[in-house]
Structures are given as C-alpha cells and as structure tokens.
Design a protein around this motif. Sequence first.
Motif, PDB file in Angstrom:
ATOM      1  N   VAL A  61     -28.519 119.016   4.217  1.00  0.00           N
ATOM      2  CA  VAL A  61     -29.789 118.383   4.583  1.00  0.00           C
ATOM      3  C   VAL A  61     -29.724 116.884   4.301  1.00  0.00           C
ATOM      4  O   VAL A  61     -30.124 116.069   5.142  1.00  0.00           O
ATOM      5  CB  VAL A  61     -30.973 119.048   3.839  1.00  0.00           C
ATOM      6  N   TYR A  64     -27.661 114.987   7.012  1.00  0.00           N
ATOM      7  CA  TYR A  64     -28.316 114.756   8.294  1.00  0.00           C
ATOM      8  C   TYR A  64     -29.533 113.840   8.179  1.00  0.00           C
ATOM      9  O   TYR A  64     -29.797 113.045   9.073  1.00  0.00           O
ATOM     10  CB  TYR A  64     -28.637 116.088   8.975  1.00  0.00           C
ATOM     11  N   VAL A  65     -30.239 113.890   7.069  1.00  0.00           N
ATOM     12  CA  VAL A  65     -31.378 112.989   6.867  1.00  0.00           C
ATOM     13  C   VAL A  65     -30.887 111.554   6.682  1.00  0.00           C
ATOM     14  O   VAL A  65     -31.424 110.620   7.301  1.00  0.00           O
ATOM     15  CB  VAL A  65     -32.244 113.446   5.662  1.00  0.00           C
ATOM     16  N   TRP A  68     -29.701 110.201  10.020  1.00  0.00           N
ATOM     17  CA  TRP A  68     -30.832 109.882  10.897  1.00  0.00           C
ATOM     18  C   TRP A  68     -31.507 108.591  10.454  1.00  0.00           C
ATOM     19  O   TRP A  68     -31.830 107.735  11.281  1.00  0.00           O
ATOM     20  CB  TRP A  68     -31.827 111.045  10.891  1.00  0.00           C
ATOM     21  N   ILE A  69     -31.713 108.419   9.138  1.00  0.00           N
ATOM     22  CA  ILE A  69     -32.361 107.213   8.625  1.00  0.00           C
ATOM     23  C   ILE A  69     -31.503 105.990   8.918  1.00  0.00           C
ATOM     24  O   ILE A  69     -32.018 104.955   9.346  1.00  0.00           O
ATOM     25  CB  ILE A  69     -32.662 107.342   7.113  1.00  0.00           C
TER      26      ILE A  69
END
Length: 168
Positions: A61, A64-65, A68-69
């Motif tokens: 998690v 991927y976070v 993305w950020i």
Amino acid sequence: MSAEAEITVWQGHPSWRSMLLFYVKWTLLSLIPVAIWVGLNAGGQDISATWFAVATGVALVLTYVVGWIRRQTTRYLVTDRRIHIRTGIMSRNERTTHVDRVQNVNLSQSIIQRVLGIGDVDWDTAGTDASDADFTFRGVDDPSALVRAADRYYGVAAVQETAQRDVQ
C-alpha cells in the motif's frame, strides 16, 4: 493583460508508465516479508503468517500511495507566456521561464520509453546552464503531441505578433 488571461497550451503530470521501475522495485522489496515466511516454513518452522502478511500488505500500500503522490505532485504547465514545473508536497520547488527565452525544444526517448509511449521534452532556455534552468518534462505521455501542440500554438502566435507589429 493579467496573469488570469494566460492561455493554457498544455498541462500534465509524468505518466504512471514513467514510474514502472519505481513500482517494480518497491513491489519486489515489499514481498520480502512473505518470502521470509515461506523460507522459514520450508525450513520446518511453524510460524503464523499473519505478521508477515500484514507487513507485506502495508509495504505494498505504501509503495503505490507514495508512487501516486510523487506523480501527482509533479505538475507541468505550458501557457502562451511561460513554461512552469512544480514539484513537491512538503517542500515545494517551482521553476518558471518565459516562452520567449526558449531556444530549442528537444524530445528524447529511450527504447523502453518508446515502447511505453512516454518520453522527455527538454525546453532549452537562453542565458544559463545552471541546474535551476532545467526545464525538462520527464516521462510525459505522447511527448511528440506536446511538441506539436507547442509548435502549432507558438507558430500561430508568432505570425499574429508579427502581423500586429506590421499594422502598427
């Protein structure tokens, strides 16, 4: 004319495909806790998989976070007046140059980038070779479309500007 009257020629972020190496590397590293559990179980130790699975899930998690950020906090903007790059969330870095300082627009794609349909667009500006003068849009989708849009817009704008000077 006010800054609000600027015409946006193109805006975007790096493509998610430009971050594939980041995602692959950190996904593989995130799987280490499960690999350790498999190795321990294969060695004959009967250990609960719960903590290993939770650690792997949290790491995935986070991968991927964070990806993305990183992608969303990098913004590229081309207007009728300026080229602007903004990066960062906690600390912000912004670089702007006026389009009349742009001397060349260079597009580069490695073979991997060509396969992925991404590339880098480098806006060479007049007057300095300093690192803060680096106006490279890295990993953008369809970089040739961006170069064509800028050529099309600035070509029309140059013709209109010349026509206005001739009238005056």
